[in-house]
Write a protein that holds these residues in place. Structure first.
Motif, PDB file in Angstrom:
ATOM      1  N   TRP A 108      -0.448   7.201  -2.177  1.00 51.90           N
ATOM      2  CA  TRP A 108      -0.964   6.480  -1.019  1.00 51.90           C
ATOM      3  C   TRP A 108      -1.125   7.368   0.210  1.00 51.90           C
ATOM      4  N   SER A 109      -0.387   8.447   0.296  1.00 55.50           N
ATOM      5  CA  SER A 109      -0.633   9.380   1.411  1.00 55.50           C
ATOM      6  C   SER A 109      -2.001  10.043   1.234  1.00 55.50           C
ATOM      7  N   THR A 110      -2.379  10.304  -0.021  1.00 52.94           N
ATOM      8  CA  THR A 110      -3.703  10.884  -0.287  1.00 52.94           C
ATOM      9  C   THR A 110      -4.808   9.892   0.035  1.00 52.94           C
ATOM     10  N   VAL A 111      -4.618   8.631  -0.423  1.00 54.15           N
ATOM     11  CA  VAL A 111      -5.630   7.597  -0.164  1.00 54.15           C
ATOM     12  C   VAL A 111      -5.796   7.378   1.337  1.00 54.15           C
TER      13      VAL A 111
ATOM     14  N   LEU B 267      -1.668  -2.223   2.176  1.00 55.09           N
ATOM     15  CA  LEU B 267      -2.491  -1.268   2.914  1.00 55.09           C
ATOM     16  C   LEU B 267      -3.680  -1.951   3.573  1.00 55.09           C
ATOM     17  N   LEU B 268      -4.277  -2.915   2.872  1.00 55.70           N
ATOM     18  CA  LEU B 268      -5.424  -3.624   3.430  1.00 55.70           C
ATOM     19  C   LEU B 268      -5.043  -4.368   4.705  1.00 55.70           C
ATOM     20  N   THR B 269      -3.888  -5.052   4.667  1.00 58.63           N
ATOM     21  CA  THR B 269      -3.457  -5.797   5.852  1.00 58.63           C
ATOM     22  C   THR B 269      -3.064  -4.844   6.987  1.00 58.63           C
ATOM     23  N   ALA B 270      -2.492  -3.680   6.625  1.00 58.43           N
ATOM     24  CA  ALA B 270      -2.098  -2.711   7.648  1.00 58.43           C
ATOM     25  C   ALA B 270      -3.320  -2.130   8.363  1.00 58.43           C
ATOM     26  N   PHE B 271      -4.376  -1.822   7.587  1.00 51.70           N
ATOM     27  CA  PHE B 271      -5.588  -1.283   8.205  1.00 51.70           C
ATOM     28  C   PHE B 271      -6.302  -2.344   9.044  1.00 51.70           C
ATOM     29  N   LEU B 272      -6.148  -3.606   8.671  1.00 54.08           N
ATOM     30  CA  LEU B 272      -6.736  -4.675   9.472  1.00 54.08           C
ATOM     31  C   LEU B 272      -6.095  -4.705  10.863  1.00 54.08           C
TER      32      LEU B 272
ATOM     33  N   LEU C  29      -5.806  15.200  11.777  1.00 49.48           N
ATOM     34  CA  LEU C  29      -5.288  13.832  11.858  1.00 49.48           C
ATOM     35  C   LEU C  29      -5.008  13.287  10.464  1.00 49.48           C
ATOM     36  N   SER C  30      -5.887  13.627   9.519  1.00 49.92           N
ATOM     37  CA  SER C  30      -5.698  13.203   8.133  1.00 49.92           C
ATOM     38  C   SER C  30      -4.424  13.799   7.543  1.00 49.92           C
TER      39      SER C  30
END
Length: 448
Positions: free
Chosen positions: A369-372, A292-297, A386-387
């Motif tokens: 992870w959908s919640t996070v 997730l961290l790399t995806a948000f980057l 959007l969320s």
């Protein structure tokens, strides 16, 4: 191990599971015909309840042999389900090497019991091995070497060799009175010598040896490339402490290779096909978080060009998150299933149980992870709709990825296409297409 080694038993598993037939006959047959390492693999093809039923039908001695060959997680599952008291017989008369292999996964109660059941010699060997770290040869050496003092005569050496020998033993090691290694004699050469000849008069062959403190990875390569069945292990004083044989070297190397393959997909080193849903979810959630961290980057970099995008720019910014989460979730399942297919553990009979287990894992990680991601999206863009849009897309894509991770390699295997080569490509395509359709479709309905 390929499925060709156990074809008739794979068929029997299907028949037994589908028709819910008694396991007595199978238990007797596998105990009389299969090696313990084969049975350890075979057991993992059974869901937990029938696996425990089959396990209970095996003799105690055979249970111990199979237990030693099991993967760590399969062993732990058995110990947790049965409890320490019921498992004590598994630890009767273990040697030092066997206990060292198991020790990280055992309770203090079981370790203490196993040590008390050892012979005095094995307890000493166990204590000696614990002086070394996991990365040193001394921790992995076996203590079954044939060591003979030089003061003896050839006849005495022959008598020692006549006793039961460990596999891969073709030499004897000759030591002085302090146990320092002097050299070696090939057993077939020893047998041709006069009985009354003192060993001190025998010309010894030079020994290729390993320091007990040597790195185990380097030592394994030394053994494999030595063209010998085993290499002697000595301490800092040159005293013989044990040996590292080819079987141990190849076993270690295979374990490291398998662990690297499994860890590359974010799984625990030896995850059981039917491990608990919560345990599987926990093992995989960590790597999903890292991904997730790399995806948000990646999304952040796309967001730098926000001014050039039209209308609902946030959808384009967040698209890599949806695709990436589906891809990593599917690859975790894919790797586990490919290994199960390679070992012949997955059949038509147990496929449904595996699908249901993976679906439950997908639900748990999907909801988590959908919640996070939904919360992060809300904080980032300050948009409730959007969320909700990205949360729904992430949940759906992880569920599809979990199911695809089972079905894609299964179908490819049925078509005689190697899933290890093509499975990841097809899986990524499936998750990307579904993820983008789900995300942009929900965005169209909810945001425009």
């Amino acid at each position: 191990m390929s499925s060709e080694l156990l074809p008739e038993y794979i068929d029997k598993i299907e028949e037994l599971l589908v028709n819910e037939l008694p396991l007595n006959e199978l238990a007797r047959e596998i105990e009389s015909t299969l090696l313990a390492e084969h049975v350890a693999i075979l057991l993992e093809a059974f869901p937990i309840k029938p696996r425990l039923s089959l396990w209970a039908l095996l003799s105690s001695d055979y249970q111990q042999d199979v237990f030693l060959e099991m993967k760590n997680e399969s062993r732990q599952m058995l110990l947790t389900t049965l409890g320490d008291e019921a498992c004590f017989t598994l630890f009767d008369k273990l040697d030092a090497n066997s206990l060292l292999e198991l020790i990280e996964d055992l309770s203090d109660n079981l370790i203490e019991y196993a040590i008390t059941q050892m012979t005095v010699k094995q307890r000493a060997n166990f204590k000696k091995a614990q002086d070394y770290s996991d990365s040193e040869v001394g921790r992995w050496q076996s203590f079954d070497d044939i060591k003979i003092p030089q003061k003896l005569k050839v006849l005495a050496a022959k008598k020692i060799c006549a006793k039961e020998q460990s596999p891969l033993t073709d030499v004897i090691y000759v030591t002085d009175n302090q146990g320092k290694l002097l050299g070696e004699i090939a057993i077939n050469r020893l047998l041709t010598m006069p009985d009354d000849k003192p060993l001190v008069e025998v010309t010894l062959e030079e020994v290729q040896k390993l320091e007990a403190s040597k790195d185990i990875d380097e030592a394994v390569e030394d053994v494999i490339s030595s063209y010998k069945s085993a290499l002697a292990v000595v301490d800092e004083n040159g005293c013989l402490t044990g040996r590292l044989d080819l079987h141990a070297a190849y076993k270690y190397k295979e374990q490291q290779t398998d662990n690297q393959l499994i860890q590359s997909a974010g799984l625990s080193e030896e995850e059981d096909l039917f491990s608990s849903v919560w345990l599987s979810s926990k093992n995989r959630a960590v790597w999903l978080g890292i991904n997730l961290l790399t995806a948000f980057l990646a999304s952040w970099f796309i967001g730098l060009f926000e001014a050039t995008l039209q209308q609902v720019v946030a959808l384009a910014v967040l698209m890599p998150v949806v695709a990436s989460m589906g891809g990593i979730s599917g690859s975790q399942t894919l790797t586990l299933i490919i290994r199960g297919l390679a070992l012949g553990q997955i059949t038509d009979a147990n496929r449904h149980a595996i699908v249901m287990k993976e679906l439950k894992v997908g639900v748990i990680n999907g909801l988590l992870w959908s919640t996070v991601i939904g919360l992060i999206t809300f904080v980032w863009f300050d948009s409730t709709m959007l969320s909700i849009t990205i949360s729904l897309a992430i949940l759906g894509n992880i569920l599809v990825a979990s199911l695809s991770g089972v079905w894609v390699p299964w179908v490819l295997n049925k078509l005689n296409i190697d899933p290890a080569l093509s499975g990841a490509v097809i899986l990524t395509t499936v998750t990307d297409i579904f993820g983008f359709i789900a995300f942009l479709g929900c965005g169209t309905l909810l945001l425009l």
